[in-house]
Motif scaffolding. Sequence first.
Motif, mmCIF file in Angstrom:
data_model
loop_
_atom_site.group_PDB
_atom_site.id
_atom_site.type_symbol
_atom_site.label_atom_id
_atom_site.label_comp_id
_atom_site.label_asym_id
_atom_site.label_seq_id
_atom_site.Cartn_x
_atom_site.Cartn_y
_atom_site.Cartn_z
ATOM 1 N N UNK A 14 7.273 51.918 29.036
ATOM 2 C CA UNK A 14 6.702 51.050 30.066
ATOM 3 C C UNK A 14 5.562 51.755 30.779
ATOM 4 N N UNK A 15 5.781 53.033 31.081
ATOM 5 C CA UNK A 15 4.769 53.819 31.786
ATOM 6 C C UNK A 15 3.458 53.832 30.988
ATOM 7 N N UNK A 16 3.584 54.128 29.691
ATOM 8 C CA UNK A 16 2.382 54.181 28.859
ATOM 9 C C UNK A 16 1.749 52.804 28.701
ATOM 10 N N UNK A 17 2.581 51.763 28.708
ATOM 11 C CA UNK A 17 2.024 50.410 28.625
ATOM 12 C C UNK A 17 1.168 50.110 29.853
ATOM 13 N N UNK A 18 1.636 50.568 31.001
ATOM 14 C CA UNK A 18 0.830 50.391 32.224
ATOM 15 C C UNK A 18 -0.500 51.121 32.099
ATOM 16 N N UNK A 19 -0.398 52.345 31.536
ATOM 17 C CA UNK A 19 -1.641 53.099 31.342
ATOM 18 C C UNK A 19 -2.587 52.292 30.443
ATOM 19 N N UNK A 20 -2.036 51.740 29.359
ATOM 20 C CA UNK A 20 -2.821 50.946 28.423
ATOM 21 C C UNK A 20 -3.496 49.771 29.102
ATOM 22 N N UNK A 21 -2.841 49.227 30.125
ATOM 23 C CA UNK A 21 -3.409 48.078 30.840
ATOM 24 C C UNK A 21 -4.253 48.495 32.043
ATOM 25 N N UNK A 22 -4.407 49.817 32.188
ATOM 26 C CA UNK A 22 -5.155 50.368 33.336
ATOM 27 C C UNK A 22 -4.496 50.096 34.678
ATOM 28 N N UNK A 23 -3.199 49.802 34.638
ATOM 29 C CA UNK A 23 -2.495 49.618 35.912
ATOM 30 C C UNK A 23 -1.946 50.977 36.322
ATOM 31 N N UNK A 24 -2.829 51.779 36.892
ATOM 32 C CA UNK A 24 -2.473 53.184 37.100
ATOM 33 C C UNK A 24 -1.467 53.408 38.218
ATOM 34 N N UNK A 25 -1.501 52.527 39.220
ATOM 35 C CA UNK A 25 -0.529 52.698 40.311
ATOM 36 C C UNK A 25 0.898 52.529 39.787
ATOM 37 N N UNK A 26 1.089 51.437 39.029
ATOM 38 C CA UNK A 26 2.408 51.181 38.459
ATOM 39 C C UNK A 26 2.812 52.304 37.504
ATOM 40 N N UNK A 27 1.856 52.733 36.709
ATOM 41 C CA UNK A 27 2.143 53.807 35.760
ATOM 42 C C UNK A 27 2.593 55.064 36.502
ATOM 43 N N UNK A 28 1.910 55.349 37.597
ATOM 44 C CA UNK A 28 2.250 56.548 38.369
ATOM 45 C C UNK A 28 3.675 56.441 38.929
ATOM 46 N N UNK A 29 4.019 55.255 39.366
ATOM 47 C CA UNK A 29 5.377 55.053 39.891
ATOM 48 C C UNK A 29 6.417 55.340 38.809
ATOM 49 N N UNK A 30 6.173 54.837 37.612
ATOM 50 C CA UNK A 30 7.117 55.081 36.516
ATOM 51 C C UNK A 30 7.210 56.564 36.158
ATOM 52 N N UNK A 31 6.074 57.226 36.121
ATOM 53 C CA UNK A 31 6.081 58.656 35.783
ATOM 54 C C UNK A 31 6.914 59.420 36.811
ATOM 55 N N UNK A 32 6.749 59.050 38.078
ATOM 56 C CA UNK A 32 7.502 59.756 39.129
ATOM 57 C C UNK A 32 8.994 59.462 39.030
ATOM 58 N N UNK A 33 9.304 58.233 38.667
ATOM 59 C CA UNK A 33 10.715 57.859 38.479
ATOM 60 C C UNK A 33 11.328 58.711 37.356
ATOM 61 N N UNK A 34 10.536 58.914 36.303
ATOM 62 C CA UNK A 34 11.032 59.739 35.196
ATOM 63 C C UNK A 34 11.306 61.164 35.659
#
Length: 754
Positions: free
Chosen positions: A669-689
């Motif tokens: 999911x995190x990488x999918x956010x990156x793929x969509x340029x949704x960096x805020x969401x991606x960052x949240x997922x990375x931190x959750x991990x």
Amino acid sequence: MMKAPLLMRALSSEVNLHILSILKSGAFNPRELARILQKDETDISRRLKMLERAGLVEGKWMRIGKKNVKVYSLKVDEIKISFKPTEVIIKTITDESYQIPMFDRKVPNVNVFFGRRAEIEEITSTTARVIFIYGIAGIGKTTLIAKIFNNAFWYQMSELDSFDYLTWQFGLYLNTLGYSLLLDYLRSGGKNERDISELILDGMETTKAEIVIDDIHKCPDNRIIQLFTYLAPRLQKARLVIISREKINLGLKNVMYFHLKGLSAEDAYQLLRYRGIKIRPEKFAEVYHITYGHPLMLLLFAETYKEGEIRIHNFLDFLFNEIYQKLKEDEKVMLQILSIFDEPLEYEEIKTLYKKKNVFTVLYSLVNKGIVEKRGEAYALHDLLKGFAKELVSIDEKEYYMKYINYLLGRKTAKAFIKAFQYAVKLRDEKKVKELIEIRLRKFKRVIQDFPDSYMQILDQIKDNPYVKGELGNIYFQKGLFNKALSLWLEVKDRVEGIHKADVLSSLVDVYIELNEFEKAEKYLKELKKLLTKTQDLEIQLWYYIQLTKFEYYKNNHKNALESAFKELEIVRKLGPYPELESLVLLHVGDIYIGMGMVREGIQYYSQALETAKAYNLTFSEHVSYMELTKAYFILKDYARAIEYGKKAVQYFIKIRNYRRAIDTLAYRCLSYVGLLKLEEAERDAKEMIKIAQTTNYPLAWAGYIFLGIIKESKGEKGDEYLNLGREKLREYPWLYESVMEEVSRVRRDYFDK
Ligand code: ADP
């Protein structure tokens, strides 16, 4: 509008209320409900139809593949039902409300009650959240606690209990109070004791539950005591009351220990008066001196008292001469029947065991004499009398146990199966034991997952039997103790026959694949195949193909794996409805296609697995399907869809504390956010991990640092510190690091293309 009488009848059954409270959490198929409630599936279907007629639930046909499946849900729009700790409040459209007690039949009825003013005062005024009440049998512990805590959830401990059974019951109870996490956790196969203890604590506290554990001295499973020791100092809002013959130490903090003694002379006198006994003071003094105000003794005394005579010198003589000898023949037989069973028996059970027609009158005569008590749904001989009656047994125990075993098997539930097994072991009947294991292998597969402890406890009593050793192997394997399982299976593989042998062989294949010893796996696979040629048994064929698929898959022979998986699917469907396995096989087919690079086909099978899981309310399989779909859509670069499925899976796996699967999905999911340029969401997922990595140390979770580094860099911030941390943490897992970097570069390429 619904018919009130039918409605009332539907609601007067505790099982029906349980069904309703479970339907609150979603639509269910009868089969899954039967599993959760440990009831026979046909019985559940019948009840659902009745509830449907009463207008409380609604059944809908769903088409799954080529089959129609009926799924039931609550019809809350037409009727308002609120589930309270001990009652269900129903508000009909005209706003008449009925209150139906839910667990009250579990709390023993207290009809007559004398005295105990000081005791009640002391117990109700304590600030301790745990009350431990102990004293000799028949002294009045149960009665006193039932009087004070008449709304509690009453858990009657028995010699057959175990941690797993108790936790399922707690899960069901907390679910009716609106706390579903524990039940969700258990349904998904969660086993971790620490998790379970925390969930019970959380559930009890959030719902302010009141739980009574009766007869804890019978508890055979030390982990239950450990659970209470864990809960004791931590409870702040909930209440735990424990009743015991002996004092058990649960620590000092937050626990009130209360030693219950006999009734005061005055109350004892009142009790006798109430029972119609008029007796002179000096005679009463004599009786009180012998009984010490022991209420059960006083009651039995009253039962036999004749004007002017006091024939009570020695208690056992008294029980024998005055109570037992004076019973009618039929009463003696029923008393003996009750005494040879460990647990209280339900009316239907007594009816089956006691051959004559006058069951009802005999049973009630014993109840009226105070010898037998009704506890919840079952009838119990008071323990004080049980030991005594057992000594006098002249009936043929074996005959009754056999009858009971057959009766229990007819009930078709895992719990009943385990009980039946216990009696077969008691009889040391090795033939029956073997027969029961075969039934387990065919019909009660989930016993190993749902009740491993109860089952193991019984198996341990005859652990020299080779068939039993095979079963013990299954439990060890399920618990992850591969080597222990392996040595048992190797020991018995040539000493067992038929389906038992097939089970051991396929288990050996399984464990060797798990241990990456493919040559050995292949050897036993061949042996299993030889067995196949001699039998038409679909079950055995299925096991063979399950192992074959796995074997070929791990050896990267995708084509062969696929062929074998389709064979599995064919057999599963021939075997009749078997949705757990069917959705699992569908997932495997999906995996194989993905392995072959045929992502579209993979998605097709994952979606079929999802449909099956949804229809049968197999929540766990449903979410595993979401997880696989996340991965598949990620590969297809359909990031929006990957995220959509990822959300469902992540939320569920975190909820049921399956962090491994949560991380597997979070990463995609995190990488999918990156793929969509949704960096805020991606960052949240990375931190959750990263957060999960810190508590679980699950290797892939550390990839969160790498993702975070990439995200920071994409945002034009500095990321190398995180990248280095990630590389550091994954140093021991080079292959993992590589595949993480590969996925990262995949989205990155995309990202730079944009
Ligand atoms: P325990 O749980 O300590 O073994 P019970 O609560 O089952 O004992 O009590 C034994 C019997 O004595 C029961 O039949 C119960 O009805 C009776 N009894 C106990 N306490 C009282 C009381 N305070 N007043 C009247 N009867 C009582």
